[in-house]
Design a protein around this motif. Sequence first.
Motif, mmCIF file in Angstrom:
data_model
loop_
_atom_site.group_PDB
_atom_site.id
_atom_site.type_symbol
_atom_site.label_atom_id
_atom_site.label_comp_id
_atom_site.label_asym_id
_atom_site.label_seq_id
_atom_site.Cartn_x
_atom_site.Cartn_y
_atom_site.Cartn_z
ATOM 1 N N GLU A 125 12.116 0.778 -6.617
ATOM 2 C CA GLU A 125 11.356 0.046 -5.600
ATOM 3 C C GLU A 125 10.259 -0.785 -6.257
ATOM 4 O OE1 GLU A 125 8.336 0.848 -1.869
ATOM 5 O OE2 GLU A 125 9.009 2.521 -3.098
ATOM 6 N N LEU A 126 10.097 -2.036 -5.825
ATOM 7 C CA LEU A 126 9.025 -2.879 -6.340
ATOM 8 C C LEU A 126 7.703 -2.378 -5.738
ATOM 9 C CD1 LEU A 126 9.066 -6.808 -6.325
ATOM 10 C CD2 LEU A 126 7.056 -5.392 -6.639
ATOM 11 N N VAL A 127 6.829 -1.837 -6.582
ATOM 12 C CA VAL A 127 5.580 -1.253 -6.081
ATOM 13 C C VAL A 127 4.436 -2.255 -6.144
ATOM 14 C CG1 VAL A 127 3.944 0.641 -6.336
ATOM 15 C CG2 VAL A 127 6.360 1.002 -6.862
ATOM 16 N N LEU A 128 4.308 -2.939 -7.250
ATOM 17 C CA LEU A 128 3.217 -3.892 -7.382
ATOM 18 C C LEU A 128 3.550 -4.920 -8.459
ATOM 19 C CD1 LEU A 128 1.827 -2.561 -10.109
ATOM 20 C CD2 LEU A 128 0.675 -1.148 -8.453
ATOM 21 N N TRP A 129 2.620 -5.844 -8.678
ATOM 22 C CA TRP A 129 2.783 -6.900 -9.677
ATOM 23 C C TRP A 129 1.637 -6.847 -10.685
ATOM 24 C CZ3 TRP A 129 6.747 -10.612 -9.427
ATOM 25 C CH2 TRP A 129 7.487 -10.664 -8.230
ATOM 26 N N VAL A 130 1.951 -7.166 -11.921
ATOM 27 C CA VAL A 130 0.891 -7.461 -12.895
ATOM 28 C C VAL A 130 1.023 -8.940 -13.236
ATOM 29 C CG1 VAL A 130 0.608 -5.155 -13.842
ATOM 30 C CG2 VAL A 130 2.383 -6.633 -14.777
ATOM 31 N N ILE A 212 1.476 5.239 -11.711
ATOM 32 C CA ILE A 212 2.415 5.582 -10.635
ATOM 33 C C ILE A 212 3.029 6.954 -10.897
ATOM 34 C CG2 ILE A 212 4.588 4.930 -9.521
ATOM 35 C CD1 ILE A 212 3.793 1.964 -10.205
ATOM 36 N N ASP A 213 3.385 7.224 -12.174
ATOM 37 C CA ASP A 213 3.948 8.530 -12.517
ATOM 38 C C ASP A 213 2.986 9.657 -12.179
ATOM 39 O OD1 ASP A 213 6.267 7.517 -13.373
ATOM 40 O OD2 ASP A 213 5.843 7.669 -15.530
ATOM 41 N N ARG A 214 1.696 9.411 -12.459
ATOM 42 C CA ARG A 214 0.728 10.487 -12.285
ATOM 43 C C ARG A 214 0.485 10.804 -10.811
ATOM 44 N NH1 ARG A 214 -4.681 10.189 -15.692
ATOM 45 N NH2 ARG A 214 -3.129 10.333 -17.320
ATOM 46 N N TYR A 215 0.412 9.789 -9.959
ATOM 47 C CA TYR A 215 0.000 10.033 -8.571
ATOM 48 C C TYR A 215 1.116 9.906 -7.552
ATOM 49 C CZ TYR A 215 -4.724 10.035 -10.360
ATOM 50 O OH TYR A 215 -5.846 10.338 -11.052
ATOM 51 N N GLY A 216 2.164 9.192 -7.906
ATOM 52 C CA GLY A 216 3.210 8.932 -6.921
ATOM 53 C C GLY A 216 2.808 7.758 -6.039
ATOM 54 N N VAL A 217 3.804 7.066 -5.483
ATOM 55 C CA VAL A 217 3.530 5.847 -4.730
ATOM 56 C C VAL A 217 2.707 6.098 -3.458
ATOM 57 C CG1 VAL A 217 4.609 3.912 -3.505
ATOM 58 C CG2 VAL A 217 5.499 4.649 -5.726
ATOM 59 N N PRO A 218 3.034 7.131 -2.659
ATOM 60 C CA PRO A 218 2.260 7.309 -1.405
ATOM 61 C C PRO A 218 0.768 7.536 -1.657
ATOM 62 C CG PRO A 218 4.281 8.619 -1.364
ATOM 63 C CD PRO A 218 4.158 8.082 -2.745
ATOM 64 N N LEU A 220 -0.965 6.722 -4.290
ATOM 65 C CA LEU A 220 -1.537 5.502 -4.842
ATOM 66 C C LEU A 220 -1.838 4.510 -3.723
ATOM 67 C CD1 LEU A 220 -2.334 4.113 -7.448
ATOM 68 C CD2 LEU A 220 -0.017 3.203 -7.619
ATOM 69 N N ARG A 221 -0.903 4.358 -2.780
ATOM 70 C CA ARG A 221 -1.114 3.395 -1.686
ATOM 71 C C ARG A 221 -2.322 3.789 -0.838
ATOM 72 N NH1 ARG A 221 4.874 1.911 -0.830
ATOM 73 N NH2 ARG A 221 4.942 0.152 -2.285
ATOM 74 N N THR A 222 -2.507 5.100 -0.613
ATOM 75 C CA THR A 222 -3.668 5.557 0.157
ATOM 76 C C THR A 222 -4.959 5.153 -0.547
ATOM 77 O OG1 THR A 222 -2.368 7.461 0.821
ATOM 78 C CG2 THR A 222 -4.746 7.597 1.188
ATOM 79 N N VAL A 223 -5.014 5.409 -1.847
ATOM 80 C CA VAL A 223 -6.247 5.106 -2.577
ATOM 81 C C VAL A 223 -6.476 3.594 -2.639
ATOM 82 C CG1 VAL A 223 -7.450 5.334 -4.782
ATOM 83 C CG2 VAL A 223 -6.114 7.248 -3.892
ATOM 84 N N LEU A 224 -5.397 2.817 -2.797
ATOM 85 C CA LEU A 224 -5.555 1.362 -2.828
ATOM 86 C C LEU A 224 -6.095 0.847 -1.494
ATOM 87 C CD1 LEU A 224 -2.358 0.260 -4.806
ATOM 88 C CD2 LEU A 224 -4.695 0.576 -5.645
ATOM 89 N N ALA A 225 -5.648 1.457 -0.407
ATOM 90 C CA ALA A 225 -6.173 1.074 0.910
ATOM 91 C C ALA A 225 -7.654 1.444 1.003
ATOM 92 C CB ALA A 225 -5.377 1.755 2.005
ATOM 93 N N ASP A 226 -7.998 2.623 0.489
ATOM 94 C CA ASP A 226 -9.405 3.040 0.450
ATOM 95 C C ASP A 226 -10.254 2.010 -0.291
ATOM 96 O OD1 ASP A 226 -9.091 5.378 1.828
ATOM 97 O OD2 ASP A 226 -9.126 6.699 0.068
#
Lengths: 589, 687
Positions: A125-130, A212-218, A220-226
Amino acid sequence: MSSDSAAIVTDPVRFHTISNYLSTTAREMALAISHSAYSALISGTRGMIGDCDAAILDRDGALIATDETSVVHLASLPCGLRFVLEAFDVDTVEDGDLFVNNDPHRGGLHGNDVMLFKPVFAEGELVLWVANIAHITDVGGMSPGGMAFAATTVFAEGLVIPPTKLASRGVLNEAVVDLIAANSRQPHETRGDLLALMAGVHTGEQRMRVLIDRYGVPTLRTVLADLRQYTARVARNDIVAMVDGTYRAECWIDDDGVVADEPYVVRAAVTISGDELTIDLTGSSPQAVGPINSSEAQTITAITYAVRCVVARAAPLNEGLWDSYDVVLPRGSVVYPEFPAACNTRMSSTTPSVVEAVLWALSSAKHGSVGIAGSGVPDVHAINPRDSSEYWLHFEAEWGGSGARHCNDGVASGGTPMLGSGGGMIPIETQELLYDFRCERYQLRRDSGGPGQFRGGPGIQKDYVFLRPCSVSARTDRWRFPPAGRAGGEAGRPGAFVLNPGAATEAWLTSKFADLAVSPGDVISFRTMGGGGYGPAFERPPELVLSDVIAGTVSLDAARADYGVVLTDDAGVLSIDELATQQERSSRS
Amino acid sequence: MTHAIGIDIGGTFTDVVLIDGSSTPHRRKVLTTPDDLTRACVDGVRGVLADAGLHGEMITRVVHATTQGTNALLERRRPGVAFLVTEGFRDLLAICGTGRTDLYDLLWRSWQPPIDPALTSEIPERIGAHGELVRDLDVPAVEKLAETLSATGTDAVAVCLLHAYAFPEHEAQVGKILRAAMPGAYVALSSEVWPEHQEYQRAVATVLSAYIGPVMANYLSRLESRLTEIGIGGSVHVMQSNGGAMSVQRTIERPLHSLESGPAAGVLAAATQGRRAGLERLISFDMGGTTAKASLVEGGQPALRSYFRVGGDIAGGVEGVDLRLPVLDLVEVGAGGGSIANVDEGGVVRVGPFSASADPGPACYGLGGVDPTVTDANLVLGYLSESFFLGGSMRLDREQAERALDAIAAHLGMSVAEAASVIHDIANLNMGQVIQLVTIERGVDPRDFALLAFGGAGPSHAARLAESFDISTVIVPPLPGVFSSWGLLVSDVVFEDARSVFFELEGLAPADLENVFEQLERPAKDFMSENGFDLAHVRIERTLDLRRRRQAHDLNVALDGSIVTQRTLADVGAAFADQYEQRFGVRRNDDLVIHACRIRATGIVGVGTLITDAVVAPPRAKERRAAYFTETGGFTDVDVFDRSALRVGFECPGPVVIEDVESTTVVPPTWRLEVDELSNLVLTRDK
């Protein structure tokens, strides 16, 4: 602590951990480019990172984090990605793909600023871009180094690279690299700099995979929203603290370098209403024939910079800042030009004018608690030899003086708020080792800083004598409309480019010229403008005027004429004639 | 037997330590005496001599770290120096030359050089980049200038002429004239203090040398004579920023090289102790009440970097200036036991940037502090003892600490202990930044390193900090409180020099390069001989700064010590390509240019071991205490040991707490403790 600052952040430790990790990653990406780049412009000097930046963005292109060592690109990567996603359906993007874009009409800044975008995948799954951006010294066009000051379309400025797939599933499309290199006057350096950009996104991708490996996508998405909400919240707190109303400011541009004597203006209206902020540039001039146009991404960058000086300065920069205010840009104007407008000289003209107008309007909304007068824009010049098969290009910016602030003098040769880091970028001793010209003079221009209670920063004079036939291009602005004084302060003195000063062949050049042929023995004197003054000059304490005269920043005559301060010279020792000063000031005010 | 004394002057305390190589070091901590720093030094030296029952003449070596030069640059109380520069360049230093740290600070001010504009003059002369004479030196004009300057009574002159790094003839002539006309003045020539290219950087180094030179000369000669007065007979050395020690005379001649002497000592101690414990790759971590510092040790040697920033005040909006001088690569952050936890305007809990410092101190000191600090959190978590703080000389008040933490706990909707745990973790994140900076940002993987922690607060945080970087070994050396001063005494005498050159590697005659190195090494060897070193025991290292043609960044490549041959040059090219690839992931073959030749001569000095008194009795916990760990779901009772009661070879699993007089080591669950042969506490974690 504001009323709505309940603990919305789900886990404060994770919040800080991920926030630090993101900003460090963006910084590492920029370092990777800077350290491996070929051009001195990208790698920087004096321990600073040069003309490059990096960002991390979410799947839809919203900004997650960015490196802010060089703030001239702040909004380019989000804007550039928007156009990549318009050209390529996000669902068709695959792991290992890599995209390139430099088109100023599709999210870019000007042709030399080349952007790369790489998707980061997790479990298919495409999670993000650098993404990153760097100034490549030459991408072709009518003049070396992208200095196409006579350009009237983007085609004359260099190779246009629309959103293009540079690598597909990990396989580099060498043909695209060859095509870009073949259009450059410095193919070797251009390839090196493209490799540096690839090293940057590679570093970013690796780091983000670990996260991503350390936290998992869900999670990570929560913290990014925070994080996004956090920055927006801090920004709105700062906006609420400003005084409601609409504040207007404008900043004038001499000309576009193509059509003589036709000035341009940037107009800004800043409206504060509760926690809402709108910045509207309606009323700015129609787009120019010449290349002073500031692309959409470039104008948004300038506005972002100005806003961040007074709003959410300490919060991490992410989409949350942009959530907190609105921008209105008039299409077809000098601040949002339409295809195929040329854009390469905007950094000396339009872009700093956007910063200045928006900052001044914002400072009115803060009731002058932060005020800055007009600042000198950069004078950018490029020199290359005419008589040799060996190609080199000396590219440099010198800075005008900074505007005075409401509480202190402007910085000598400090440039505009967004651009200046001060001083020549390349040491004179290095230049003289590498290139065939010699610097004869490098000094502050006396009386160039605008008089005021707080004096504008002086500009500089740098004289080169050429030792072989060379071709010279240069561009600047703020000669006809020198950096404005504020709150009763006076304008700075305009700059000048003079060929062979004092000789029979003396000629005063225009503020934007390209490919001037010079011969051995010719001298060009580059003189940058002074910053504007702040507050009435007669309120400047005479002691400060005296020390300016001793330091050579202000002449004896100007001390009297501009500041009403009378100094006496007793065998080389200067002192203030208190009585005469009092009379001078009261009789003239 | 070697008896050596280390004197480390800090902002509050002057630490003096005496080592005799056979027993626990003697140590005095005396209040620093800012009006005359030598007074505290002499008091401390008298004290340790008395404690050890020794006479001054039995001391063979004194090594000193001082903040005298740094203070002079920060305070800027001295008048500006005279500045002489090539005609056309009088404003070289006034033209803003430093980058901005905070690009959003509209009120920033550039660095102001400490020069007197009225004593700034241009010298009619000019030499070109390749040594060509563009304009003769106007000798009569310089003589007249020297006369004028002499009449002003100024005591310091800085001279920086263009291209003097490679062609110092004009500068040397100007120096000769000035020194003759102004016999008492300190004359700094750019070609002597920093003979490298880049006129702005060289002018900065020259002006700052002239500015602090007279201060250092005055101070160091006074210190020497005061030590002589109390009978000290041995040599006096000054710690340099690069981790080597140097004679007083050369420190005065090149005063900028000792600016970072204090911090260097701690890193050197870490490197030495690590080497002895068989650990060549370490992160040295020093955390006190207000700051945390980290640096890297690789191959048993502290990492160096080529520049550092001085004289700035970022909080006050004033930029400092970069000095291009070798310095131990040390990164500092304002995070310590006194850092205050707060809820920021966006509703997030932060630790710092403000600190409760020593007065009023953390809430638990009971001295009127009400803000919750990291120390308060550590007390609530049971990591610190209420009764054994500073060896029992101070009681900590747990109730005050809890009260201070209440608001944050309420904001988070947590218990006070949970909130304390969050604060402890966020403090670790702040300190993690320095580790991040010296490892990941330098392209180094922290997992390959052990963390060596010292300072008052370092050992309480080290294991958790290590976890966040996947570091599996933590070392806490004996006497973490005197550890830094001990570093002074393990220093070797180091003589460094450099010369800027411009050689294309392709087609370079080996003899040309050899010639430059011989010129650099001659004074280094003379210096070592004069200072009593047998040249057979002096190690000389040669390195080159190289870059690709027209690229902007140098890489430093080491040469083998022998005479330069064609083979050496080929090896240099290959070594550059390897280093470049390792660092940037790209391998390219391009023309290389040598930009500088550098030498480092090291005179090895015998050093004392850090010894603690032997313990034979089997260890017994002095108490059991409730301590908070997330792994155990909250508070759990753990053993608390007195460190002085632990013998070599002692082993136990965490969680456990070890109390020293000046610091407390926390061994969390999942960690194991072992006391090694050198009495280090070694914490290891199962992965």
